[in-house]
Design a protein around this motif. Structure first.
Motif, PDB file in Angstrom:
ATOM      1  N   ASN A 172       1.046  -1.108  -0.033  1.00 37.92           N
ATOM      2  CA  ASN A 172       0.069   0.054   0.085  1.00 37.92           C
ATOM      3  C   ASN A 172       0.877   1.321   0.069  1.00 37.92           C
ATOM      4  O   ASN A 172       0.907   2.082   0.996  1.00 37.92           O
ATOM      5  CB  ASN A 172      -0.771   0.006   1.146  1.00 37.92           C
ATOM      6  N   VAL A 173       1.627   1.565  -1.121  1.00 37.99           N
ATOM      7  CA  VAL A 173       2.457   2.685  -1.236  1.00 37.99           C
ATOM      8  C   VAL A 173       1.883   4.173  -1.111  1.00 37.99           C
ATOM      9  O   VAL A 173       2.360   5.113  -1.148  1.00 37.99           O
ATOM     10  CB  VAL A 173       3.334   2.532  -2.442  1.00 37.99           C
ATOM     11  N   ASN A 174       0.465   4.047  -1.590  1.00 37.68           N
ATOM     12  CA  ASN A 174      -0.413   5.315  -1.894  1.00 37.68           C
ATOM     13  C   ASN A 174      -1.274   5.405  -0.583  1.00 37.68           C
ATOM     14  O   ASN A 174      -2.059   6.343  -0.551  1.00 37.68           O
ATOM     15  CB  ASN A 174      -1.223   5.140  -2.835  1.00 37.68           C
ATOM     16  N   ASN A 175      -1.187   4.611   0.476  1.00 32.23           N
ATOM     17  CA  ASN A 175      -2.239   4.933   1.692  1.00 32.23           C
ATOM     18  C   ASN A 175      -3.887   4.747   1.182  1.00 32.23           C
ATOM     19  O   ASN A 175      -4.414   5.517   1.469  1.00 32.23           O
ATOM     20  CB  ASN A 175      -1.930   6.330   2.340  1.00 32.23           C
ATOM     21  N   GLY A 176      -3.858   3.878   0.135  1.00 33.13           N
ATOM     22  CA  GLY A 176      -5.231   3.638  -0.298  1.00 33.13           C
ATOM     23  C   GLY A 176      -6.054   2.767   0.436  1.00 33.13           C
ATOM     24  O   GLY A 176      -5.683   2.066   1.402  1.00 33.13           O
ATOM     25  N   SER A 177      -7.258   2.810  -0.185  1.00 38.17           N
ATOM     26  CA  SER A 177      -8.362   1.995   0.580  1.00 38.17           C
ATOM     27  C   SER A 177      -8.000   0.267   0.392  1.00 38.17           C
ATOM     28  O   SER A 177      -7.681   0.038  -0.935  1.00 38.17           O
ATOM     29  CB  SER A 177      -9.804   2.140   0.079  1.00 38.17           C
ATOM     30  N   ASP A 178      -8.553  -0.339   1.374  1.00 42.06           N
ATOM     31  CA  ASP A 178      -8.258  -1.963   0.976  1.00 42.06           C
ATOM     32  C   ASP A 178      -9.680  -2.605   0.646  1.00 42.06           C
ATOM     33  O   ASP A 178      -9.673  -3.886   0.707  1.00 42.06           O
ATOM     34  CB  ASP A 178      -7.633  -2.506   2.345  1.00 42.06           C
ATOM     35  N   THR A 179     -10.618  -1.712   0.217  1.00 46.66           N
ATOM     36  CA  THR A 179     -11.680  -2.313  -0.137  1.00 46.66           C
ATOM     37  C   THR A 179     -12.069  -1.349  -1.113  1.00 46.66           C
ATOM     38  O   THR A 179     -11.869  -0.254  -1.490  1.00 46.66           O
ATOM     39  CB  THR A 179     -12.933  -2.100   1.134  1.00 46.66           C
ATOM     40  N   SER A 201       0.730  -1.714  -4.758  1.00 43.98           N
ATOM     41  CA  SER A 201       1.667  -2.268  -4.315  1.00 43.98           C
ATOM     42  C   SER A 201       3.032  -1.672  -4.875  1.00 43.98           C
ATOM     43  O   SER A 201       2.875  -0.932  -6.153  1.00 43.98           O
ATOM     44  CB  SER A 201       1.837  -3.885  -4.500  1.00 43.98           C
ATOM     45  N   GLY A 202       4.041  -1.665  -4.235  1.00 42.89           N
ATOM     46  CA  GLY A 202       5.371  -1.106  -4.861  1.00 42.89           C
ATOM     47  C   GLY A 202       6.451  -1.278  -3.877  1.00 42.89           C
ATOM     48  O   GLY A 202       6.696  -2.033  -2.851  1.00 42.89           O
ATOM     49  N   THR A 203       7.512  -0.533  -4.014  1.00 44.31           N
ATOM     50  CA  THR A 203       8.552  -0.139  -3.088  1.00 44.31           C
ATOM     51  C   THR A 203       8.668   0.951  -2.655  1.00 44.31           C
ATOM     52  O   THR A 203       8.457   2.112  -3.686  1.00 44.31           O
ATOM     53  CB  THR A 203       9.772  -0.670  -3.880  1.00 44.31           C
ATOM     54  N   ALA A 235       8.168   3.367  -6.147  1.00 44.44           N
ATOM     55  CA  ALA A 235       8.317   2.619  -7.254  1.00 44.44           C
ATOM     56  C   ALA A 235       7.001   1.724  -7.465  1.00 44.44           C
ATOM     57  O   ALA A 235       6.972   0.883  -6.667  1.00 44.44           O
ATOM     58  CB  ALA A 235       9.585   2.032  -7.672  1.00 44.44           C
ATOM     59  N   LEU A 236       6.317   1.895  -8.185  1.00 45.64           N
ATOM     60  CA  LEU A 236       4.964   1.198  -8.298  1.00 45.64           C
ATOM     61  C   LEU A 236       5.319  -0.072  -8.789  1.00 45.64           C
ATOM     62  O   LEU A 236       6.127  -0.128  -9.813  1.00 45.64           O
ATOM     63  CB  LEU A 236       4.077   1.867  -9.226  1.00 45.64           C
ATOM     64  N   SER A 237       4.796  -1.304  -8.288  1.00 43.49           N
ATOM     65  CA  SER A 237       4.905  -2.465  -9.090  1.00 43.49           C
ATOM     66  C   SER A 237       4.200  -2.666 -10.726  1.00 43.49           C
ATOM     67  O   SER A 237       3.471  -1.948 -10.779  1.00 43.49           O
ATOM     68  CB  SER A 237       4.498  -3.692  -8.221  1.00 43.49           C
ATOM     69  N   GLN A 238       4.658  -3.735 -11.481  1.00 43.32           N
ATOM     70  CA  GLN A 238       3.976  -3.829 -12.692  1.00 43.32           C
ATOM     71  C   GLN A 238       2.539  -3.954 -12.598  1.00 43.32           C
ATOM     72  O   GLN A 238       1.739  -3.472 -13.141  1.00 43.32           O
ATOM     73  CB  GLN A 238       4.691  -5.008 -13.301  1.00 43.32           C
ATOM     74  N   SER A 239       1.909  -4.842 -11.684  1.00 48.41           N
ATOM     75  CA  SER A 239       0.696  -5.100 -11.417  1.00 48.41           C
ATOM     76  C   SER A 239       0.038  -3.710 -11.160  1.00 48.41           C
ATOM     77  O   SER A 239      -1.356  -3.315 -11.594  1.00 48.41           O
ATOM     78  CB  SER A 239       0.326  -6.220 -10.432  1.00 48.41           C
ATOM     79  N   ALA A 240       0.696  -2.815 -10.081  1.00 45.00           N
ATOM     80  CA  ALA A 240      -0.067  -1.650  -9.960  1.00 45.00           C
ATOM     81  C   ALA A 240      -0.166  -0.623 -11.160  1.00 45.00           C
ATOM     82  O   ALA A 240      -1.228   0.114 -11.396  1.00 45.00           O
ATOM     83  CB  ALA A 240       0.612  -0.926  -8.453  1.00 45.00           C
ATOM     84  N   LYS A 241       0.940  -0.768 -11.799  1.00 48.46           N
ATOM     85  CA  LYS A 241       1.066   0.118 -13.117  1.00 48.46           C
ATOM     86  C   LYS A 241      -0.343  -0.176 -14.005  1.00 48.46           C
ATOM     87  O   LYS A 241      -0.916   0.618 -14.626  1.00 48.46           O
ATOM     88  CB  LYS A 241       2.196  -0.028 -13.784  1.00 48.46           C
ATOM     89  N   ASN A 246      -3.043   5.629 -14.699  1.00 43.90           N
ATOM     90  CA  ASN A 246      -2.915   7.090 -14.589  1.00 43.90           C
ATOM     91  C   ASN A 246      -2.305   7.706 -13.281  1.00 43.90           C
ATOM     92  O   ASN A 246      -2.129   8.783 -13.137  1.00 43.90           O
ATOM     93  CB  ASN A 246      -4.404   7.605 -14.501  1.00 43.90           C
ATOM     94  N   VAL A 247      -1.750   6.639 -12.565  1.00 43.75           N
ATOM     95  CA  VAL A 247      -1.078   7.011 -11.415  1.00 43.75           C
ATOM     96  C   VAL A 247       0.463   7.005 -11.486  1.00 43.75           C
ATOM     97  O   VAL A 247       0.907   5.946 -12.201  1.00 43.75           O
ATOM     98  CB  VAL A 247      -1.298   6.011 -10.229  1.00 43.75           C
ATOM     99  N   SER A 248       1.350   8.083 -11.401  1.00 45.48           N
ATOM    100  CA  SER A 248       2.654   7.804 -11.610  1.00 45.48           C
ATOM    101  C   SER A 248       3.530   7.800 -10.154  1.00 45.48           C
ATOM    102  O   SER A 248       2.814   8.293  -9.209  1.00 45.48           O
ATOM    103  CB  SER A 248       3.251   9.212 -12.367  1.00 45.48           C
ATOM    104  N   ASN A 249       4.646   7.410 -10.439  1.00 44.39           N
ATOM    105  CA  ASN A 249       5.714   7.480  -9.241  1.00 44.39           C
ATOM    106  C   ASN A 249       5.822   8.676  -8.583  1.00 44.39           C
ATOM    107  O   ASN A 249       5.712   8.988  -7.324  1.00 44.39           O
ATOM    108  CB  ASN A 249       6.982   6.751  -9.383  1.00 44.39           C
ATOM    109  N   SER A 250       5.899   9.808  -9.330  1.00 42.64           N
ATOM    110  CA  SER A 250       6.214  11.034  -8.812  1.00 42.64           C
ATOM    111  C   SER A 250       5.022  11.500  -7.957  1.00 42.64           C
ATOM    112  O   SER A 250       5.232  12.484  -7.170  1.00 42.64           O
ATOM    113  CB  SER A 250       6.533  12.072  -9.847  1.00 42.64           C
ATOM    114  N   GLU A 251       3.854  11.433  -8.419  1.00 44.33           N
ATOM    115  CA  GLU A 251       2.598  11.517  -7.661  1.00 44.33           C
ATOM    116  C   GLU A 251       2.674  11.242  -6.148  1.00 44.33           C
ATOM    117  O   GLU A 251       1.939  11.892  -5.398  1.00 44.33           O
ATOM    118  CB  GLU A 251       1.406  11.244  -8.316  1.00 44.33           C
TER     119      GLU A 251
END
Length: 283
Positions: A172-179, A201-203, A235-241, A246-251
């Motif tokens: 949860n690299v973006n503090n997003g919702s789990d539902t 997901s990501g690093t 760094a977003l994972s491939q599955s997250a990308k 529309n979500v970038s790492n820099s955001e």
């Protein structure tokens, strides 16, 4: 000692490992034959007796015989220090540590390097060497002594810093919702949460650096200049990308920096301390 000085003071060592060593005489003086072990003993005795020049000559011969002789470099470090050649002393101490073959040698070499750096008021280098010495301290007593040495250097050093670096995987690299449901106060609403607002997901990598420099100190006051820099990168994972194109790492990245002053002073004899702190920064 006078006899040894007469025989060795002007000598130049030309040694071969595992063979007797011959000290050619200078200015028609008589020559003498000693072993490598004897040369080490004489060099150490010369240091204890206040003759660093003789110790240096013998140690240089030992290094000629074996360029990786940690003991010889240790002798050189002390000899150069006593002869007021701090740069050569530091170089010899580093080589002594590099070629050490036992924890005892590593401990002695690192502690010598720490003392030399402290003598030159190179406090950061001294702290680094004392930390290295602590890794090889052979006894608890010597470890405690290093702790006292380190505290002394730290107290004298006007600069202190703290660096924290971490790189960790996260679901949860973006503090997003789990539902996927839009829930307010525990009650599901009619809508759903968009993919970009769900947990991705990501690093995550973070770097946090704090600096403090003592500008002035008296018996009852201290004034410091302070600075801090913090950065977080994702760094977003491939599955997250794939799920949220529309979500970038820099955001998801953030940076924070500040500089300021901190002044502390004693209010009374009981030791009550007041601190005033002002800073400016940007996030």
């Amino acid at each position: 000692m006078k006899i040894w000085r007469k025989r060795f003071y002007s000598a130049i060592c030309t040694m071969c490992v595992a063979l007797p060593t011959v000290l050619p005489a200078v200015a028609n003086e008589t020559s003498a034959t000693i072993t490598l072990d004897q040369a080490r003993e004489i060099a150490a005795h010369a240091l204890r007796s206040g003759d660093p020049a003789l110790a240096r000559t013998l140690a240089m011969g030992l290094v000629q015989a074996n360029p990786q002789d940690a003991y010889a470099y240790g002798i050189l470090a002390v000899a150069h220090s006593k002869m007021e050649n701090p740069d050569l002393a530091r170089s010899a101490a580093r080589l002594s540590y590099k070629y050490s073959e036992s924890p005892e040698q590593s401990y002695a070499s690192a502690r010598t390097a720490g003392r030399l750096a402290y003598k030159q008021e190179r406090f950061n280098a001294s702290q680094l060497w004392l930390r290295r010495a602590a890794l090889h301290a052979p006894t608890e007593t010597k470890s405690k002594q290093l702790g006292r040495d380190y505290a002394q250097v730290k107290s004298a050093n006007p600069l202190s810093f703290r660096l924290n670096l971490s790189i960790t995987p996260s679901d949860n690299v973006n503090n997003g919702s789990d539902t996927t449901l839009d829930i307010i106060n525990g009650v599901p609403q009619a809508g759903t949460i968009g993919v970009s607002s769900r947990a991705l997901s990501g690093t995550v990598g973070t770097l946090d650096l704090s600096l403090k420099y003592r500008l002035k100190q008296t018996r009852t006051t201290q004034t410091f200049a302070i600075a801090r820099a913090y950065t977080r990168r994702v760094a977003l994972s491939q599955s997250a990308k794939a799920a949220a194109p529309n979500v970038s790492n820099s955001e998801l990245a953030s940076t924070f920096a500040e500089i300021g002053l901190r002044h502390s002073f004693v209010l009374n004899k009981k030791g009550t301390v007041m601190t005033l702190h002002g800073s400016t920064g940007k996030a």
